[in-house]
Design a protein around this motif. Structure first.
Motif, PDB file in Angstrom:
ATOM      1  N   LEU A   1      24.660  -2.995   2.484  1.00  0.00           N
ATOM      2  CA  LEU A   1      24.218  -2.750   1.111  1.00  0.00           C
ATOM      3  C   LEU A   1      22.901  -1.999   1.062  1.00  0.00           C
ATOM      4  O   LEU A   1      21.994  -2.249   1.859  1.00  0.00           O
ATOM      5  CB  LEU A   1      24.040  -4.075   0.355  1.00  0.00           C
ATOM      6  CG  LEU A   1      25.291  -4.830  -0.069  1.00  0.00           C
ATOM      7  CD1 LEU A   1      24.889  -6.094  -0.817  1.00  0.00           C
ATOM      8  CD2 LEU A   1      26.193  -3.978  -0.938  1.00  0.00           C
ATOM      9  N   THR A   2      22.809  -1.073   0.091  1.00  0.00           N
ATOM     10  CA  THR A   2      21.553  -0.429  -0.256  1.00  0.00           C
ATOM     11  C   THR A   2      21.445  -0.419  -1.778  1.00  0.00           C
ATOM     12  O   THR A   2      22.458  -0.418  -2.486  1.00  0.00           O
ATOM     13  CB  THR A   2      21.489   1.027   0.257  1.00  0.00           C
ATOM     14  OG1 THR A   2      22.564   1.786  -0.321  1.00  0.00           O
ATOM     15  CG2 THR A   2      21.601   1.071   1.781  1.00  0.00           C
ATOM     16  N   GLN A   3      20.228  -0.408  -2.275  1.00  0.00           N
ATOM     17  CA  GLN A   3      20.031  -0.540  -3.712  1.00  0.00           C
ATOM     18  C   GLN A   3      20.437   0.700  -4.496  1.00  0.00           C
ATOM     19  O   GLN A   3      20.507   0.650  -5.729  1.00  0.00           O
ATOM     20  CB  GLN A   3      18.568  -0.878  -4.003  1.00  0.00           C
ATOM     21  CG  GLN A   3      18.152  -2.231  -3.441  1.00  0.00           C
ATOM     22  CD  GLN A   3      16.764  -2.642  -3.880  1.00  0.00           C
ATOM     23  OE1 GLN A   3      16.424  -2.544  -5.054  1.00  0.00           O
ATOM     24  NE2 GLN A   3      15.955  -3.108  -2.946  1.00  0.00           N
ATOM     25  N   ASP A   4      20.704   1.806  -3.804  1.00  0.00           N
ATOM     26  CA  ASP A   4      21.110   3.020  -4.522  1.00  0.00           C
ATOM     27  C   ASP A   4      22.626   3.146  -4.667  1.00  0.00           C
ATOM     28  O   ASP A   4      23.128   4.160  -5.146  1.00  0.00           O
ATOM     29  CB  ASP A   4      20.556   4.268  -3.821  1.00  0.00           C
ATOM     30  CG  ASP A   4      21.037   4.397  -2.379  1.00  0.00           C
ATOM     31  OD1 ASP A   4      21.723   3.474  -1.891  1.00  0.00           O
ATOM     32  OD2 ASP A   4      20.710   5.410  -1.733  1.00  0.00           O
ATOM     33  N   MET A   5      23.368   2.107  -4.298  1.00  0.00           N
ATOM     34  CA  MET A   5      24.825   2.142  -4.461  1.00  0.00           C
ATOM     35  C   MET A   5      25.189   2.078  -5.952  1.00  0.00           C
ATOM     36  O   MET A   5      24.433   1.523  -6.755  1.00  0.00           O
ATOM     37  CB  MET A   5      25.473   0.979  -3.700  1.00  0.00           C
ATOM     38  CG  MET A   5      25.453   1.166  -2.201  1.00  0.00           C
ATOM     39  SD  MET A   5      26.188  -0.235  -1.315  1.00  0.00           S
ATOM     40  CE  MET A   5      26.465   0.492   0.291  1.00  0.00           C
ATOM     41  N   PRO A   6      26.329   2.632  -6.313  1.00  0.00           N
ATOM     42  CA  PRO A   6      26.694   2.698  -7.736  1.00  0.00           C
ATOM     43  C   PRO A   6      26.854   1.340  -8.400  1.00  0.00           C
ATOM     44  O   PRO A   6      26.730   1.237  -9.621  1.00  0.00           O
ATOM     45  CB  PRO A   6      28.022   3.463  -7.722  1.00  0.00           C
ATOM     46  CG  PRO A   6      28.538   3.361  -6.323  1.00  0.00           C
ATOM     47  CD  PRO A   6      27.327   3.303  -5.458  1.00  0.00           C
ATOM     48  N   TYR A   7      27.134   0.273  -7.620  1.00  0.00           N
ATOM     49  CA  TYR A   7      27.297  -1.057  -8.220  1.00  0.00           C
ATOM     50  C   TYR A   7      26.053  -1.490  -8.976  1.00  0.00           C
ATOM     51  O   TYR A   7      26.129  -2.306  -9.908  1.00  0.00           O
ATOM     52  CB  TYR A   7      27.567  -2.143  -7.164  1.00  0.00           C
ATOM     53  CG  TYR A   7      28.432  -1.756  -6.011  1.00  0.00           C
ATOM     54  CD1 TYR A   7      29.670  -1.155  -6.204  1.00  0.00           C
ATOM     55  CD2 TYR A   7      28.020  -2.009  -4.700  1.00  0.00           C
ATOM     56  CE1 TYR A   7      30.462  -0.815  -5.125  1.00  0.00           C
ATOM     57  CE2 TYR A   7      28.810  -1.681  -3.617  1.00  0.00           C
ATOM     58  CZ  TYR A   7      30.028  -1.069  -3.833  1.00  0.00           C
ATOM     59  OH  TYR A   7      30.810  -0.741  -2.764  1.00  0.00           O
ATOM     60  N   PHE A   8      24.886  -0.999  -8.546  1.00  0.00           N
ATOM     61  CA  PHE A   8      23.614  -1.506  -9.064  1.00  0.00           C
ATOM     62  C   PHE A   8      22.991  -0.611 -10.130  1.00  0.00           C
ATOM     63  O   PHE A   8      21.895  -0.887 -10.591  1.00  0.00           O
ATOM     64  CB  PHE A   8      22.634  -1.681  -7.900  1.00  0.00           C
ATOM     65  CG  PHE A   8      23.191  -2.513  -6.781  1.00  0.00           C
ATOM     66  CD1 PHE A   8      23.425  -3.867  -6.958  1.00  0.00           C
ATOM     67  CD2 PHE A   8      23.502  -1.949  -5.552  1.00  0.00           C
ATOM     68  CE1 PHE A   8      23.947  -4.643  -5.940  1.00  0.00           C
ATOM     69  CE2 PHE A   8      24.022  -2.712  -4.520  1.00  0.00           C
ATOM     70  CZ  PHE A   8      24.246  -4.065  -4.716  1.00  0.00           C
ATOM     71  N   LYS A   9      23.694   0.451 -10.506  1.00  0.00           N
ATOM     72  CA  LYS A   9      23.127   1.375 -11.482  1.00  0.00           C
ATOM     73  C   LYS A   9      23.440   0.924 -12.905  1.00  0.00           C
ATOM     74  O   LYS A   9      24.547   0.483 -13.203  1.00  0.00           O
ATOM     75  CB  LYS A   9      23.661   2.785 -11.245  1.00  0.00           C
ATOM     76  CG  LYS A   9      23.182   3.386  -9.926  1.00  0.00           C
ATOM     77  CD  LYS A   9      23.687   4.798  -9.722  1.00  0.00           C
ATOM     78  CE  LYS A   9      23.170   5.377  -8.414  1.00  0.00           C
ATOM     79  NZ  LYS A   9      23.688   6.745  -8.178  1.00  0.00           N
ATOM     80  N   GLU A  10      22.449   1.055 -13.751  1.00  0.00           N
ATOM     81  CA  GLU A  10      22.609   0.664 -15.148  1.00  0.00           C
ATOM     82  C   GLU A  10      23.334   1.770 -15.899  1.00  0.00           C
ATOM     83  O   GLU A  10      22.944   2.935 -15.862  1.00  0.00           O
ATOM     84  CB  GLU A  10      21.242   0.420 -15.783  1.00  0.00           C
ATOM     85  CG  GLU A  10      21.308  -0.215 -17.148  1.00  0.00           C
ATOM     86  CD  GLU A  10      19.939  -0.653 -17.621  1.00  0.00           C
ATOM     87  OE1 GLU A  10      19.882  -1.400 -18.617  1.00  0.00           O
ATOM     88  OE2 GLU A  10      18.939  -0.267 -17.004  1.00  0.00           O
ATOM     89  N   ILE A  11      24.424   1.416 -16.558  1.00  0.00           N
ATOM     90  CA  ILE A  11      25.210   2.386 -17.323  1.00  0.00           C
ATOM     91  C   ILE A  11      24.980   2.129 -18.803  1.00  0.00           C
ATOM     92  O   ILE A  11      25.098   0.994 -19.278  1.00  0.00           O
ATOM     93  CB  ILE A  11      26.708   2.263 -16.992  1.00  0.00           C
ATOM     94  CG1 ILE A  11      26.934   2.526 -15.497  1.00  0.00           C
ATOM     95  CG2 ILE A  11      27.528   3.238 -17.828  1.00  0.00           C
ATOM     96  CD1 ILE A  11      28.357   2.309 -15.049  1.00  0.00           C
TER      97      ILE A  11
END
Length: 283
Positions: free
Chosen positions: A79-89
């Motif tokens: 895991l890295t924090q720039d993965m799409p799972y963690f992006k605010e939409i």
């Protein structure tokens, strides 16, 4: 001279053979060193080997699992924090939660929830389970409850002061707050079948990831269903409400709530995502 030259050649050959053996041993050592995910699997396999619903591991075994989780970092599970799972939409409603399946058997399960900012895992239970939750990164608010099972009985003295009585809404059950705080990674928390905050709600303050170990896992077949709840704050007697025979001093009332079962919230959406970390090798 010939003997000396031959001797030097033999020494060089022996040195090369030694170096090659050392390299092979290092490669073999690297291959034999399990990933921390594999170590977590092996530890859970031993700890939950004789487990089942309501069976709590020994304090020593709880610490074994906690020790491994305390050492686990986001990069250990890909895991890295720039993965799409963690992006605010930018869209209305609660953002979707991604779930990464790591491993599951009938004794325990390992998985990771990935929450964007403002992501919510609503109030739910873990029937008969011991649960380890490792916050890998980010910060989240956790509110948790345990059922009140040994409530003090009402007395004539309590009856004299109606403000000391809690009012039970229909279809609810009394629970006491265990946790109501913001936690920042890295943090490992543990809950038990009847203590430690068996029913909890997660709210992401920032993007965050939490790894869960459930022992045993949910199982509809064995009656371990995931139930969702709505919490109602305790109130004083009013109108036609019926008082529960439980004295609750005003200054402690905020530590209790009535929990009402509800259907899974429609705005709570969990989508499966590909786990990219080290794979578990069953043994």
């Amino acid at each position: 001279m010939l003997l000396e030259q031959r001797g030097m050649e033999l020494c060089q050959l022996q040195s090369e053979n030694s170096n090659n053996k050392a390299k092979k041993n290092r490669r073999r050592s690297k291959k034999s060193t399990p990933s921390i995910v594999q170590l977590l699997y092996q530890t859970c396999k031993e700890v939950f080997a004789n487990g089942g619903a309501g069976v709590i591991p020994s304090p020593q075994d709880v610490e074994r699992v906690r020790f491994v989780l305390d050492s686990l970092k986001p990069e250990d599970v890909g895991l890295t924090q720039d993965m799409p799972y963690f992006k605010e939409i930018e869209k209305k409603g609660t953002p979707r939660i991604a779930y990464l399946h790591v491993y599951e058997c009938d004794k325990f399960s390992i998985g990771i929830f990935c929450l964007p900012p403002s992501g919510v895992i609503p109030l739910h239970n873990h029937p008969g389970m011991t649960v380890f939750s490792k916050l890998l990164f980010g910060s989240m608010h956790i509110k948790s409850y345990d059922w009140v099972t040994n409530a003090p009985q009402i007395t004539q003295e309590n009856l004299k002061d109606s403000q000391m009585l809690a009012v039970q809404p229909p279809g609810t059950r009394l629970a006491k707050v265990n946790t109501d705080s913001v936690f920042t990674a890295p943090n490992t928390s543990i809950l038990y079948p009847a203590a430690g905050g068996n029913m909890h709600c997660f709210t992401a303050m920032t993007s965050c990831a939490v790894l869960d170990v459930l022992g045993p896992p949910y199982s509809d077949k064995e009656g371990r269903h995931c139930m969702y709840y709505r919490d109602v704050r305790c109130a004083s007697i009013s109108g036609d409400a019926v008082p529960l025979p439980l004295p609750l001093p005003v200054n402690e009332r905020e530590n209790y709530a009535w929990l009402e079962e509800k259907e899974k919230p429609q705005n709570f959406v969990v989508v499966g995502a590909l786990y990219r970390g080290p794979q578990v090798i069953e043994e």
